[in-house]
Design an enzyme around this catalytic site. Structure first.
Site, PDB file in Angstrom:
ATOM      1  N   TRP A  26      23.211  -7.340   4.726  1.00  0.00           N
ATOM      2  CA  TRP A  26      23.051  -7.270   3.220  1.00  0.00           C
ATOM      3  C   TRP A  26      22.985  -8.377   2.534  1.00  0.00           C
ATOM      4  CZ3 TRP A  26      21.189  -2.944   1.862  1.00  0.00           C
ATOM      5  CH2 TRP A  26      21.115  -1.897   2.726  1.00  0.00           C
TER       6      TRP A  26
ATOM      7  N   GLU B  72       8.347  -3.312   3.757  1.00  0.00           N
ATOM      8  CA  GLU B  72       9.646  -3.718   3.752  1.00  0.00           C
ATOM      9  C   GLU B  72       9.737  -5.146   4.744  1.00  0.00           C
ATOM     10  OE1 GLU B  72      12.998  -1.422   3.631  1.00  0.00           O
ATOM     11  OE2 GLU B  72      12.426  -0.389   1.677  1.00  0.00           O
TER      12      GLU B  72
ATOM     13  N   ARG C 130      18.233   8.558   1.340  1.00  0.00           N
ATOM     14  CA  ARG C 130      19.756   9.003   1.365  1.00  0.00           C
ATOM     15  C   ARG C 130      20.536   8.692   0.246  1.00  0.00           C
ATOM     16  NH1 ARG C 130      18.429   5.532   5.028  1.00  0.00           N
ATOM     17  NH2 ARG C 130      20.044   4.126   4.564  1.00  0.00           N
TER      18      ARG C 130
ATOM     19  N   CYS D  51     -10.449  22.500 -15.342  1.00  0.00           N
ATOM     20  CA  CYS D  51      -9.831  22.375 -16.503  1.00  0.00           C
ATOM     21  C   CYS D  51     -10.721  22.351 -17.632  1.00  0.00           C
ATOM     22  CB  CYS D  51      -8.722  21.152 -16.558  1.00  0.00           C
ATOM     23  SG  CYS D  51      -7.436  21.284 -15.618  1.00  0.00           S
TER      24      CYS D  51
ATOM     25  N   LEU E 246      14.917   4.473   6.679  1.00  0.00           N
ATOM     26  CA  LEU E 246      13.779   4.329   5.920  1.00  0.00           C
ATOM     27  C   LEU E 246      13.655   5.594   4.832  1.00  0.00           C
ATOM     28  CD1 LEU E 246      10.935   2.567   7.964  1.00  0.00           C
ATOM     29  CD2 LEU E 246      12.606   1.503   6.468  1.00  0.00           C
TER      30      LEU E 246
ATOM     31  N   GLU F  77      -3.633  20.518 -18.426  1.00  0.00           N
ATOM     32  CA  GLU F  77      -4.262  21.012 -19.513  1.00  0.00           C
ATOM     33  C   GLU F  77      -3.867  22.441 -19.418  1.00  0.00           C
ATOM     34  OE1 GLU F  77      -7.182  17.989 -17.984  1.00  0.00           O
ATOM     35  OE2 GLU F  77      -5.382  19.224 -17.112  1.00  0.00           O
TER      36      GLU F  77
ATOM     37  N   GLY G  64       9.779  -6.952   8.382  1.00  0.00           N
ATOM     38  CA  GLY G  64      10.273  -8.357   7.911  1.00  0.00           C
ATOM     39  C   GLY G  64       9.153  -9.544   7.506  1.00  0.00           C
ATOM     40  N   ARG G  65       9.471 -10.715   7.764  1.00  0.00           N
ATOM     41  CA  ARG G  65       8.972 -11.948   6.950  1.00  0.00           C
ATOM     42  C   ARG G  65       7.491 -11.930   7.662  1.00  0.00           C
ATOM     43  NH1 ARG G  65       6.649 -16.746   7.363  1.00  0.00           N
ATOM     44  NH2 ARG G  65       7.307 -18.173   5.870  1.00  0.00           N
TER      45      ARG G  65
END
Length: 363
Positions: free
Chosen positions: A191, A303, A228, A100, A225, A66, A305-306
């Site tokens: 990958w 992320e 990049r 504001c 992590l 604002e 893992g399982r």
């Protein structure tokens, strides 16, 4: 209060209001990833059917939307005949910047249209009350759903007292997230997807405040992590290492990015690395989320893992899941997590499909 006796005029007026609120939302999105811990806010000032000023919140500690919108108006006399649009209730408290709502009042703006109220305790209706008490015509709730969706991280943090949680993983066509690897194959990730997917993941990292992996992922992949592959700030790295077995030489402990390690082993904080004690006799996920709330982290990418991913799913602590399905078959290996939820969107990224899930019943 403006009253239109002709319903068609009223509908036209509402449609124009929505048009300008949509512009507020567009402006607000520019700040994604840069405004934490503040919400994303955009503001537009309209005089005689023409936008004469607009602005958005760039960064925490800097001027709010604002303020930037009002500053952008060349002829300040026009403010006394204008409408200010903003997707979130104007603040009414003194923080790093003045209120504001007070500036809007002092500027003489007679009408304000607000997307949604601010559930942050220091605002929470106070900005609206301040304006109305000053005689300003205030409309609240225009494109409310869209306004809350834009700041889903902010609202989740303040209303549920935890970060907004995004699960992310990639799996093969036959439902595996990894092959069965021996220690000879540790050090690099397996990958499954493509370079387009990789860049998108790094873009997501630049937009969220923290990213979490478990000890098995850290040992197997030795991940950085960081962002990049995309311009922007890297998220705070979160590691679950119950027994303190990750070597100091691993990337996640190199101190280049602020990191938090949850462990039952007594450790002393180091440069850019904070060790948080956990209890092995209590549920781990709530312990992590409570700590991240105290650290003022509003969003979290998990992320894997399982095992880690499944623990968040089973505890019903997740808001979104981003699931990549690559064009590969492993036949055997580490099975992907099992998830249920509403599929919001499906995208095709060359030979990879991306599914966006939403959990509307999250804790």
């Amino acid at each position: 209060m403006i009253i239109f006796k002709n319903p068609w005029v009223r509908i036209l007026f509402i449609n124009m209001d929505e048009k300008y609120m949509q512009r507020c939302l567009q402006l607000a999105k520019i700040g994604l990833g840069n405004t934490y811990p503040n919400p994303m806010v955009g503001s537009v000032i309209v005089h005689g059917g023409k936008i004469i000023g607009e602005g958005f919140h760039h960064k925490a500690g800097e001027a709010h939307a604002e303020v930037n919108a009002i500053r952008s108006v060349h002829n300040k006399e026009l403010l006394k005949e204008s409408t200010l649009y903003v997707n979130l209730e104007p603040c009414a408290h003194y923080g790093k910047t003045p209120p504001c709502a007070l500036l809007i009042q002092q500027s003489g703006i007679p009408r304000v249209v607000i997307g949604c109220t601010d559930s942050f305790s220091q605002v929470a209706g106070k900005g609206i009350s301040l304006l109305r008490d000053a005689g300003v015509d205030v409309t609240v709730g225009l494109l409310e759903k869209e306004s809350r969706e834009l700041n889903k991280r902010f609202f989740t943090f303040h209303e549920k007292r935890r970060p907004y949680i995004i699960l992310k993983w990639a799996q093969t066509l036959d439902g595996f997230i990894d092959v069965n690897r021996s220690r000879d194959n540790y050090g690099q990730p397996t990958w499954i997807t493509n370079n387009i997917s990789k860049k998108l993941v790094h873009k997501w990292r630049s937009q969220e405040q923290a990213i979490l992996v478990g000890v098995k992922t850290a040992l197997k992949d030795n991940p950085s992590l960081t962002t990049r592959e995309w311009a922007g700030q890297s998220p705070v790295r979160i590691l679950i290492d119950r027994h303190g077995i990750i070597p100091k030489s691993f990337r996640i402990l190199n101190g280049e990015v602020p990191s938090i390690v949850f462990t039952a082993k007594k450790r002393t904080d180091e440069k850019n690395i904070r060790y948080v004690p956990i209890s092995l006799t209590q549920d781990l996920v709530p312990q992590i989320l409570n700590a991240l709330y105290e650290f003022n982290l509003q969003s979290l990418i998990v992320e894997g893992g399982r095992q880690v991913l499944q623990s968040f799913i089973d505890a019903n602590y997740w808001d979104e899941a981003h699931l990549f399905v690559g064009h590969k078959m492993f036949v055997s290996g580490v099975k992907a997590p099992k998830i249920s939820g509403s599929i919001m969107l499906e995208e095709k990224l060359d030979d990879t499909r991306l599914f966006y899930y939403r959990n509307y019943m999250a804790r």
